[in-house]
Design an enzyme around this catalytic site. Structure first.
Site, PDB file in Angstrom:
ATOM      1  N   GLU A   1      -1.573 -26.561 -10.461  1.00  0.00           N
ATOM      2  CA  GLU A   1      -2.604 -27.703  -9.987  1.00  0.00           C
ATOM      3  C   GLU A   1      -2.982 -27.863  -8.788  1.00  0.00           C
ATOM      4  OE1 GLU A   1       1.569 -29.658  -9.741  1.00  0.00           O
ATOM      5  OE2 GLU A   1       0.565 -27.848 -11.118  1.00  0.00           O
TER       6      GLU A   1
ATOM      7  N   ALA B   1      -0.111 -21.723 -15.044  1.00  0.00           N
ATOM      8  CA  ALA B   1      -1.223 -22.318 -14.140  1.00  0.00           C
ATOM      9  C   ALA B   1      -0.534 -23.046 -13.096  1.00  0.00           C
ATOM     10  CB  ALA B   1      -2.283 -22.838 -14.962  1.00  0.00           C
TER      11      ALA B   1
ATOM     12  N   GLU C   1       5.602 -33.680 -14.493  1.00  0.00           N
ATOM     13  CA  GLU C   1       5.506 -32.830 -15.341  1.00  0.00           C
ATOM     14  C   GLU C   1       5.571 -33.426 -17.105  1.00  0.00           C
ATOM     15  OE1 GLU C   1       3.882 -30.168 -15.090  1.00  0.00           O
ATOM     16  OE2 GLU C   1       4.325 -29.447 -12.900  1.00  0.00           O
TER      17      GLU C   1
ATOM     18  N   GLU D   1       4.163 -23.645  -5.504  1.00  0.00           N
ATOM     19  CA  GLU D   1       5.137 -24.316  -6.227  1.00  0.00           C
ATOM     20  C   GLU D   1       6.607 -23.410  -6.671  1.00  0.00           C
ATOM     21  OE1 GLU D   1       5.772 -27.769  -9.674  1.00  0.00           O
ATOM     22  OE2 GLU D   1       3.761 -27.048  -9.203  1.00  0.00           O
TER      23      GLU D   1
ATOM     24  N   HIS E   1      -4.028 -30.134 -18.837  1.00  0.00           N
ATOM     25  CA  HIS E   1      -2.778 -30.288 -18.086  1.00  0.00           C
ATOM     26  C   HIS E   1      -2.907 -30.348 -16.695  1.00  0.00           C
ATOM     27  CE1 HIS E   1       1.607 -30.445 -17.672  1.00  0.00           C
ATOM     28  NE2 HIS E   1       1.235 -29.535 -16.597  1.00  0.00           N
ATOM     29  N   GLU E   2      -3.477 -29.135 -16.139  1.00  0.00           N
ATOM     30  CA  GLU E   2      -3.882 -28.890 -14.843  1.00  0.00           C
ATOM     31  C   GLU E   2      -4.563 -29.961 -14.288  1.00  0.00           C
ATOM     32  OE1 GLU E   2      -1.473 -27.180 -13.554  1.00  0.00           O
ATOM     33  OE2 GLU E   2      -0.989 -26.086 -15.374  1.00  0.00           O
TER      34      GLU E   2
END
Length: 879
Positions: A269, A267, A325, A126, A302-303
């Protein structure tokens, strides 16, 4: 200087992909001298696209070794390798394309695509990293099912990982082996991941609400084997919370986390295989601070939450980045609030917004939550997209209420599972589930800038009415000079003279009279009249920071003191203290050294230090003075040295006046026993270390002895680094040097702790002079290839050590420009992010402004400047 401007991508030009990829079969042959990638794609024409278009695939830095169509080799005349990809003119409506590429992961300093870190192979795809691996339509609206076989030397790389479930493995000739992974869910290529290395495996399990047992695995370098427990516990808490709050159950048989030292982001995902920057996932009490423990919990959550809000439902194009996001930051913020103190979490979120995101909104890189254009998408992984995007989702939650918001999220996931969609699709699901019209609210996604809400009031003693008039304006931003009024949920309360909340009765016949209301501010100016108000109240405005706006109201210092003591809203209690401190510090900017601090501020802090009944986590936050960065953001024309001097004088006088209370606070919050990362224990350590740092600011001899003792005897990193930071920021130079040497000697083999050691020095106005920071860059532990090391020295100096960075001779600016130019060739993403402290040069006094502009012009003059850095510099210098 660049001879041509990089191409700008516009949202208005979006077109559906001409070809879709249904299935991808990848085979990676990993060697020390490079990697060969076999890519077989089942492709078909998109029925929604214009017919007759050639097949165009993205690709960067690839050596093409083979190309087949339906199993037959293509002649050189049948295709064209372009500067940014591969073009095949004649293809049928459905076909299989085979591509073989050779890449050099060991030479990949960009850390995009496939690269090597500490001897292991890993990926970061990404936003547009997959094109550095193989030719592919590298855009998020092309979603395919991936099957990946990874082959490598078994002795060097016993662990071979990719997305999905492990479906096959075996031995090969010459000591090599393979593992095949299959992901049953369609995904865009930016979610592809691969890891190969000699890693320690930590195992755990999680049982879902439907009774399925999920295999949890964490992979780290052997030296980090003891640092996994907190991340795995955080993962399990996240999985359970997402089931309970959003009804989202994990969908694969296995969930994996890998820690990587060299990583541009925090990080990633990737489906089933989350890759983390080591600093964002590894923790033990003796190597990670309380803040790191909380940060790790939030990032792991979050991930994981991205599994649904980002993976199962992804963004159609990169302009919709906040779709995943912003929504996911809101979800991880909810989670963190539930795991700890909701008020403290709200304070932390608002502080980041008001210090950094508001600055972004008022600078040359200002853009809407859903941008209209970009040159390099990596530059739009911003606080606006993430943090302001989360605030936009939070406002929807506020307007709809918890029950209807849950209905909306359920509808969104159900309707768009397996699809690439837009922010409009998200808002539409919320509208349909709740019956609420969010038409005007969509402007939050479309308009850049921070709204300013001016508040005036009038109390009619005879009629017993209180009139509140709110007016809103969004300042001009690049490309958007005129703005429409936005829908702002504005939470308020009114506080009577005895400190209690008053009923808020709108209309003479209003039977319902809550003590807090959400006012819907939808016009340029609106008036609200409250009835049966028995006394003139003090307004508590924008409670809970209900919208990311600036509020202007002429509170007196006495009123702010009153709110600090009586407001039932914890956030506004803290905010009143911040406003009071800001007002006092601003009044001392540029004034003679002998000017004294308003005794009301001293009284307010004395009461805080002595109040053991108030939530101590809130007290710890309230004792923190507004940062220099925030004070600079508030200034019309910033004089950095004058702001630094005024804030330092206020801090020193408060510490001198409150020595006794600070000492008592320190002693009261000392603790023995095992480390606990509970909110109560974290608050105690925060209070203790704040008191210690204030006492060291005035070079208190007794505090010096306490700091040395705490440093030597600390059983956790929070207390040890707290003592170290206090000593480093003091005038006790010999103690500072001795403590820094002892700290490094103890932790020199731990890269994450060494990064703390770097940042404490580089961020200190007393220790982090430019010559000292330059010396850190020559330290044996510093590594130019490691983004964390760069951030911990150069980033900390430019972002935290503002007095030295903004030296009036411009030396700090020249230092930063020099290293941005060097990094531009090796890691343009990191180089572009380092430009940020220079971008708002117009907001500073002339002596700073000229130096910052000169540094930007020096960067701009570099031949073949990367488009990452070019975009930021060009927009910063543009009239």
């Amino acid at each position: 200087m660049r001879t041509s401007q990089p191409r700008t991508i516009y949202l208005k030009d979006y077109k559906v992909p001409p070809y879709l990829v249904d299935h991808v079969d990848l085979r990676f042959e990993l060697f020390e001298e490079g990697a060969r990638v076999y890519n077989s794609m089942e492709i078909r024409r998109n029925p929604e696209a214009d017919p007759g278009q050639p097949l165009e695939l993205d690709g960067e830095g690839l050596e093409l070794e083979g190309l087949t169509l339906n199993g037959l080799p293509l002649a050189p005349s049948d295709f064209e390798v372009t500067s940014g990809g591969l073009r095949v003119e004649k293809v049928s409506d459905a076909f299989t394309l085979g591509v073989v590429t050779w890449i050099l992961p060991q030479d990949n300093t960009r850390l995009e695509g496939l690269y090597k870190s500490s001897g292991m192979f890993c990926t970061q795809c990404e936003a547009e990293g997959f094109r550095w691996i193989t030719y592919f339509p590298d855009r998020p609206d092309v979603m395919a099912r991936f099957r990946t076989r990874v082959e490598a030397d078994k002795a060097r790389y016993p662990i071979l990982l990719s997305n999905g479930n492990d479906v096959d493995r075996g031995e090969l000739e010459d000591g090599r082996h393979f593992v095949t992974w299959e992901d049953p869910f369609p995904k865009p290529c930016y979610l592809f991941a691969l890891v190969a290395g000699d890693l320690t495996e930590k195992k755990d399990t999680f049982t879902t609400q439907s009774g399925r047992e999920i295999d949890l695995r964490m992979y780290v370098e052997p030296r980090n084997a003891a640092k996994c427990d907190h991340a795995l516990d955080s993962l399990k808490r996240s999985m359970r919370w997402d089931e309970q709050i959003y009804g989202r159950e994990y969908d694969l048989d296995i969930f994996m986390i890998v820690a990587v030292d060299d990583f541009n982001m925090g990080a990633m995902e990737n489906k089933g295989l989350n890759i983390f920057n080591s600093s964002c996932v590894l923790a033990t009490p003796d190597t990670a601070t309380d803040m790191a423990f909380q940060r790790i919990e939030a990032i792991v959550a979050h991930e994981y939450f991205h599994n649904w809000s980002g993976n199962r439902v992804t963004c159609r194009d990169w302009f919709q980045l906040s779709l995943k996001e912003g929504f996911t930051v809101f979800r991880d913020s909810q989670f963190s609030a539930d795991m700890g103190s909701p008020t403290v979490k709200r304070i932390e979120d608002a502080t980041l917004l008001r210090t950094a995101q508001f600055a972004e909104d008022s600078g040359p890189m200002a853009h809407p939550v859903r941008p209209d254009s970009y040159i390099e998408i990596s530059n739009f992984y911003t606080l606006t997209v993430y943090e302001k995007g989360a605030e936009v989702v939070r406002m929807i939650h506020t307007l709809l209420g918890e029950e209807d918001f849950r209905k909306g999220s359920d509808l969104y996931f159900q309707r768009h599972d397996g699809q690439a969609v837009t922010t409009d699709d998200f808002v539409k699901a919320m509208e349909e589930a709740s019956g609420r019209d969010l038409g005007q609210f969509r402007l939050w996604y479309q308009q850049a800038g921070t709204p300013v809400v001016d508040v005036t009031d009038h109390y009619d003693e005879q009629a017993k009415t209180y009139t509140l008039t709110l007016s809103q304006k969004v300042p001009p931003t690049p490309g958007q000079s005129e703005k429409k009024p936005q829908h702002i949920p504005f939470a308020i309360g009114l506080i009577g003279e005895h400190g209690s909340d008053l009923p808020l009765k709108l209309g003479a016949d209003d039977a319902e009279a809550p003590t807090q209301r959400i006012l819907d501010l939808t016009e340029s100016e609106q008036t609200f009249v409250f009835h049966d108000v028995a006394e003139r109240p003090v307004p508590s405005l924008l409670r809970g920071f209900s919208a990311p706006v600036k509020v202007r109201y002429p509170w007196s210092r006495d009123q702010l003191l009153f709110l600090m003591s009586h407001d039932s809203d914890g956030f506004n209690r803290w905010d009143a203290g911040q406003r009071l401190a800001v007002d006092v510090i601003q009044s001392m900017v540029g004034q003679p050294q002998e000017q004294t601090v308003d005794p009301r501020l001293v009284t307010a802090f004395r009461q805080l230090l002595s109040d053991t009944e108030l939530d101590q986590a809130l007290v710890a936050k309230m004792l923190q003075l507004p940062s220099e960065a925030y004070l600079i953001e508030l200034a019309d024309v910033a004089d950095v040295q004058a702001i630094h001097s005024a804030r330092t004088r206020v801090l020193n006088q408060l510490a001198l006046e409150l020595q006794g209370e600070l000492m008592a606070c320190y002693l009261r919050n000392r603790e023995d026993g095992a480390y606990e990362p509970t909110p109560e224990a974290i608050a105690r350590r925060s209070l203790k270390n704040t008191a210690l740092s204030w006492l060291l600011h005035i070079n208190d001899e007794e505090a010096r002895q306490m700091a040395l003792k705490q440093f030597d005897s600390a059983t956790n990193m929070t207390d040890q680094s707290g003592a170290l930071r206090s000593l480093v920021n003091s005038d006790f130079e010999a103690d500072r040097t001795q403590a820094l040497d002892a700290f490094y000697d103890r932790f020199s083999n731990d890269p994450q702790v060494v990064e703390q050691w770097f940042s404490i020095q580089a961020g200190s106005p007393r220790a982090g002079t430019l010559s000292a920071v330059e010396a850190l860059l020559e330290h044996p532990a510093f590594d130019w290839k490691n983004p964390n090391k760069i951030r911990s020295v150069i980033g900390a100096f430019a972002g935290q050590n503002l007095a030295n960075f903004h030296a009036e001779d411009g030396s700090g600016y020249r230092f930063l420009a020099k290293h941005i130019l060097s990094l531009d060739s090796s890691n343009p993403q990191i180089a572009a992010r380092l430009v940020a402290p220079l971008t708002r040069w117009r907001n500073y006094g002339e002596v700073y402004r000229e130096g910052m502009r000169a540094a930007l012009e020096q960067i701009q003059a570099k031949p073949d400047l990367s488009k990452d850095v070019y975009e930021v510099v060009h927009k910063s210098l543009k009239d």
